[in-house]
Design a protein around this motif. Structure first.
Motif, PDB file in Angstrom:
ATOM      1  N   MET A 141       0.925  -1.183  -0.231  1.00  0.00           N
ATOM      2  CA  MET A 141      -0.662   0.261  -0.085  1.00  0.00           C
ATOM      3  C   MET A 141       0.528   0.824  -0.146  1.00  0.00           C
ATOM      4  O   MET A 141       1.016   1.757  -0.410  1.00  0.00           O
ATOM      5  CB  MET A 141      -0.950  -0.487   1.431  1.00  0.00           C
ATOM      6  N   GLY A 142       2.152   1.672   0.788  1.00  0.00           N
ATOM      7  CA  GLY A 142       2.978   2.266   0.630  1.00  0.00           C
ATOM      8  C   GLY A 142       3.253   2.467  -0.666  1.00  0.00           C
ATOM      9  O   GLY A 142       3.528   3.770  -1.163  1.00  0.00           O
ATOM     10  N   LEU A 143       3.982   1.486  -1.834  1.00  0.00           N
ATOM     11  CA  LEU A 143       4.232   1.932  -3.293  1.00  0.00           C
ATOM     12  C   LEU A 143       3.331   1.938  -3.468  1.00  0.00           C
ATOM     13  O   LEU A 143       3.461   3.042  -4.160  1.00  0.00           O
ATOM     14  CB  LEU A 143       4.728   0.090  -3.050  1.00  0.00           C
ATOM     15  N   ALA A 144       2.090   1.738  -2.970  1.00  0.00           N
ATOM     16  CA  ALA A 144       1.116   1.952  -4.640  1.00  0.00           C
ATOM     17  C   ALA A 144       0.260   3.616  -4.275  1.00  0.00           C
ATOM     18  O   ALA A 144       0.648   4.232  -5.346  1.00  0.00           O
ATOM     19  CB  ALA A 144      -0.287   1.141  -4.430  1.00  0.00           C
ATOM     20  N   ILE A 145       0.837   4.286  -3.199  1.00  0.00           N
ATOM     21  CA  ILE A 145       0.417   5.034  -2.918  1.00  0.00           C
ATOM     22  C   ILE A 145       1.563   6.010  -3.466  1.00  0.00           C
ATOM     23  O   ILE A 145       1.568   7.271  -3.457  1.00  0.00           O
ATOM     24  CB  ILE A 145       0.788   5.961  -0.636  1.00  0.00           C
ATOM     25  N   ARG A 146       3.237   6.236  -3.458  1.00  0.00           N
ATOM     26  CA  ARG A 146       4.211   6.550  -3.857  1.00  0.00           C
ATOM     27  C   ARG A 146       3.642   7.111  -5.150  1.00  0.00           C
ATOM     28  O   ARG A 146       3.904   7.635  -5.779  1.00  0.00           O
ATOM     29  CB  ARG A 146       5.156   6.019  -3.191  1.00  0.00           C
ATOM     30  N   ARG A 147       3.584   5.204  -5.924  1.00  0.00           N
ATOM     31  CA  ARG A 147       3.759   4.895  -7.037  1.00  0.00           C
ATOM     32  C   ARG A 147       2.376   6.342  -7.800  1.00  0.00           C
ATOM     33  O   ARG A 147       2.619   6.964  -8.889  1.00  0.00           O
ATOM     34  CB  ARG A 147       3.199   4.154  -7.844  1.00  0.00           C
ATOM     35  N   HIS A 148       0.711   6.348  -7.201  1.00  0.00           N
ATOM     36  CA  HIS A 148       0.030   7.666  -7.715  1.00  0.00           C
ATOM     37  C   HIS A 148      -0.345   8.939  -6.822  1.00  0.00           C
ATOM     38  O   HIS A 148      -0.334  10.505  -8.002  1.00  0.00           O
ATOM     39  CB  HIS A 148      -1.487   6.549  -6.538  1.00  0.00           C
ATOM     40  N   ALA A 149       0.888   9.173  -6.170  1.00  0.00           N
ATOM     41  CA  ALA A 149       0.721   9.973  -6.243  1.00  0.00           C
ATOM     42  C   ALA A 149       2.434  10.940  -6.854  1.00  0.00           C
ATOM     43  O   ALA A 149       1.894  12.111  -6.892  1.00  0.00           O
ATOM     44  CB  ALA A 149       1.567  10.763  -4.229  1.00  0.00           C
ATOM     45  N   THR A 150       3.520  10.107  -7.142  1.00  0.00           N
ATOM     46  CA  THR A 150       4.458  10.665  -8.282  1.00  0.00           C
ATOM     47  C   THR A 150       3.677  11.512  -9.056  1.00  0.00           C
ATOM     48  O   THR A 150       4.156  12.765  -9.431  1.00  0.00           O
ATOM     49  CB  THR A 150       5.404   9.940  -8.715  1.00  0.00           C
ATOM     50  N   PRO A 151       2.961  11.599 -10.249  1.00  0.00           N
ATOM     51  CA  PRO A 151       2.111  12.463 -10.925  1.00  0.00           C
ATOM     52  C   PRO A 151       2.003  13.987 -10.615  1.00  0.00           C
ATOM     53  O   PRO A 151       1.796  15.031 -11.607  1.00  0.00           O
ATOM     54  CB  PRO A 151       1.533  11.894 -11.553  1.00  0.00           C
ATOM     55  N   TRP A 152       1.553  13.814  -8.953  1.00  0.00           N
ATOM     56  CA  TRP A 152       0.871  14.802  -8.779  1.00  0.00           C
ATOM     57  C   TRP A 152       1.902  16.259  -8.688  1.00  0.00           C
ATOM     58  O   TRP A 152       1.656  17.733  -8.578  1.00  0.00           O
ATOM     59  CB  TRP A 152      -0.288  14.856  -7.636  1.00  0.00           C
ATOM     60  N   ARG A 153       3.503  15.453  -8.623  1.00  0.00           N
ATOM     61  CA  ARG A 153       4.454  16.378  -8.260  1.00  0.00           C
ATOM     62  C   ARG A 153       4.396  17.299  -9.734  1.00  0.00           C
ATOM     63  O   ARG A 153       4.993  18.142  -9.174  1.00  0.00           O
ATOM     64  CB  ARG A 153       5.670  15.801  -8.264  1.00  0.00           C
ATOM     65  N   ASN A 154       4.233  17.374 -10.663  1.00  0.00           N
ATOM     66  CA  ASN A 154       3.738  18.683 -11.812  1.00  0.00           C
ATOM     67  C   ASN A 154       2.879  18.873 -11.571  1.00  0.00           C
ATOM     68  O   ASN A 154       1.268  18.239 -11.183  1.00  0.00           O
ATOM     69  CB  ASN A 154       3.983  17.116 -12.879  1.00  0.00           C
ATOM     70  N   LEU A 155       3.212  19.867 -12.653  1.00  0.00           N
ATOM     71  CA  LEU A 155       2.077  21.182 -12.957  1.00  0.00           C
ATOM     72  C   LEU A 155       0.612  20.188 -13.672  1.00  0.00           C
ATOM     73  O   LEU A 155      -0.426  20.958 -12.786  1.00  0.00           O
ATOM     74  CB  LEU A 155       2.289  22.113 -13.293  1.00  0.00           C
ATOM     75  N   ALA A 156       0.606  19.924 -14.329  1.00  0.00           N
ATOM     76  CA  ALA A 156      -0.036  19.366 -15.266  1.00  0.00           C
ATOM     77  C   ALA A 156      -1.244  18.994 -15.008  1.00  0.00           C
ATOM     78  O   ALA A 156      -2.518  18.731 -14.822  1.00  0.00           O
ATOM     79  CB  ALA A 156       0.676  18.286 -16.051  1.00  0.00           C
ATOM     80  N   PRO A 157      -1.083  18.116 -13.339  1.00  0.00           N
ATOM     81  CA  PRO A 157      -2.400  17.017 -13.262  1.00  0.00           C
ATOM     82  C   PRO A 157      -3.295  18.401 -12.412  1.00  0.00           C
ATOM     83  O   PRO A 157      -4.508  17.720 -12.702  1.00  0.00           O
ATOM     84  CB  PRO A 157      -1.889  16.368 -12.679  1.00  0.00           C
ATOM     85  N   TRP A 158      -2.760  19.428 -12.446  1.00  0.00           N
ATOM     86  CA  TRP A 158      -3.270  19.675 -10.799  1.00  0.00           C
ATOM     87  C   TRP A 158      -3.776  21.011 -12.397  1.00  0.00           C
ATOM     88  O   TRP A 158      -5.265  21.062 -12.050  1.00  0.00           O
ATOM     89  CB  TRP A 158      -2.379  20.885 -10.266  1.00  0.00           C
ATOM     90  N   VAL A 159      -3.384  21.435 -13.178  1.00  0.00           N
ATOM     91  CA  VAL A 159      -4.045  22.143 -14.173  1.00  0.00           C
ATOM     92  C   VAL A 159      -5.462  21.290 -15.230  1.00  0.00           C
ATOM     93  O   VAL A 159      -6.438  22.256 -15.027  1.00  0.00           O
ATOM     94  CB  VAL A 159      -3.305  22.662 -15.396  1.00  0.00           C
ATOM     95  N   ALA A 160      -5.059  20.064 -14.726  1.00  0.00           N
ATOM     96  CA  ALA A 160      -5.928  19.741 -15.791  1.00  0.00           C
ATOM     97  C   ALA A 160      -7.447  19.306 -15.481  1.00  0.00           C
ATOM     98  O   ALA A 160      -8.874  19.682 -15.299  1.00  0.00           O
ATOM     99  CB  ALA A 160      -5.495  18.233 -16.416  1.00  0.00           C
ATOM    100  N   ALA A 161      -7.200  19.441 -13.508  1.00  0.00           N
ATOM    101  CA  ALA A 161      -8.568  18.916 -12.971  1.00  0.00           C
ATOM    102  C   ALA A 161      -8.633  20.557 -12.195  1.00  0.00           C
ATOM    103  O   ALA A 161     -10.249  20.486 -12.533  1.00  0.00           O
ATOM    104  CB  ALA A 161      -7.914  17.816 -11.536  1.00  0.00           C
TER     105      ALA A 161
END
Length: 239
Positions: A42-62
């Protein structure tokens, strides 16, 4: 269900297939307890899913595209539905069929603009948030559910709020699949959408929603131009 089977189920649901097999193999070699293995997965899954949110693009899209644009497009959808109903009711002639009124051209204009805004917004959302597109879709769906639950116009169906949904979904689909869009096509699309907004510039305060809905088209044009420049610079020089 044994403890290790539970670990395998959790890993298969949260991790990609190749990564799941590697993680399970490592956990089997270390012989960790069931709870420790579950926490590791679960810790690895959380880190994997959180990695894209370190960039600006997902925040802009959402939050810069999916959420505000869905609200604005619902407003335009209702306006188109109300205009269509008004024109239809006033142009039905007894025993002679339909006669086109002066507002039909404006209605068609708005329909084309709605399709253009919806498709380009969906395309950009899909292309810049491939790994987080589900969150972007959720952020777009929440205003729709909220507005539909509180829509009370007797002469219109609440589903008139969702006229933009089909072209937007098609745009998201194409954005997820296409790796690039050619610059001439992107430029024509951006210029065409901008020209369609010109009649609305006379309305006070209309420039803000127009720009909010039009910037994805110009974003496509800019990224297509950069991609074409990069492709030209990467070509080997002829000898």
């Amino acid at each position: 269900m044994t403890g290790w089977t539970m670990v395998e189920v959790i890993a298969s649901r949260l991790l990609e297939r190749n990564e799941c097999e590697a993680v399970l193999g490592d956990l089997a070699e270390t012989r960790e307890s069931t709870w420790s293995a579950m926490l590791d997965v679960m810790g690895l899954a959380i880190r994997r899913h959180a990695t894209p949110w370190r960039n600006l693009a997902p925040w802009v899209a959402a939050f810069g595209l999916a959420l505000p644009c869905s609200l604005l497009l619902m407003g335009l959808s209702v306006s188109i539905s109300a205009t269509y109903q008004r024109l239809f009711n006033t142009t039905v002639l007894k025993n002679t069929g339909l006669a086109l009124g002066p507002g039909v051209a404006l209605l068609i204009w708005n329909v084309i603009l709605l399709i253009g805004w919806s498709w380009t917004g969906g395309f950009v959302m899909g292309s810049i948030s491939r790994k987080t597109v589900r969150i972007s879709v959720l952020m777009s769906s929440l205003p729709c559910v909220f507005c539909m639950a509180r829509f009370h116009v007797e002469s219109l169906s609440r589903f008139c709020l969702l006229l933009f949904l089909l072209p937007a979904a098609w745009g998201v689909y194409r954005g997820l699949r296409l790796t690039r869009i050619y610059f001439p096509a992107a430029l024509v699309l951006a210029v065409g959408i901008t020209l369609l907004t010109i009649p609305m510039w006379r309305s006070p305060g209309a420039w803000l929603p127009n720009w909010a809905l039009s910037w994805p088209a110009w974003y496509l044009a800019l990224t297509a131009w950069r991609s074409s420049r990069h492709s030209e610079s990467a070509r080997p020089l002829a000898t």
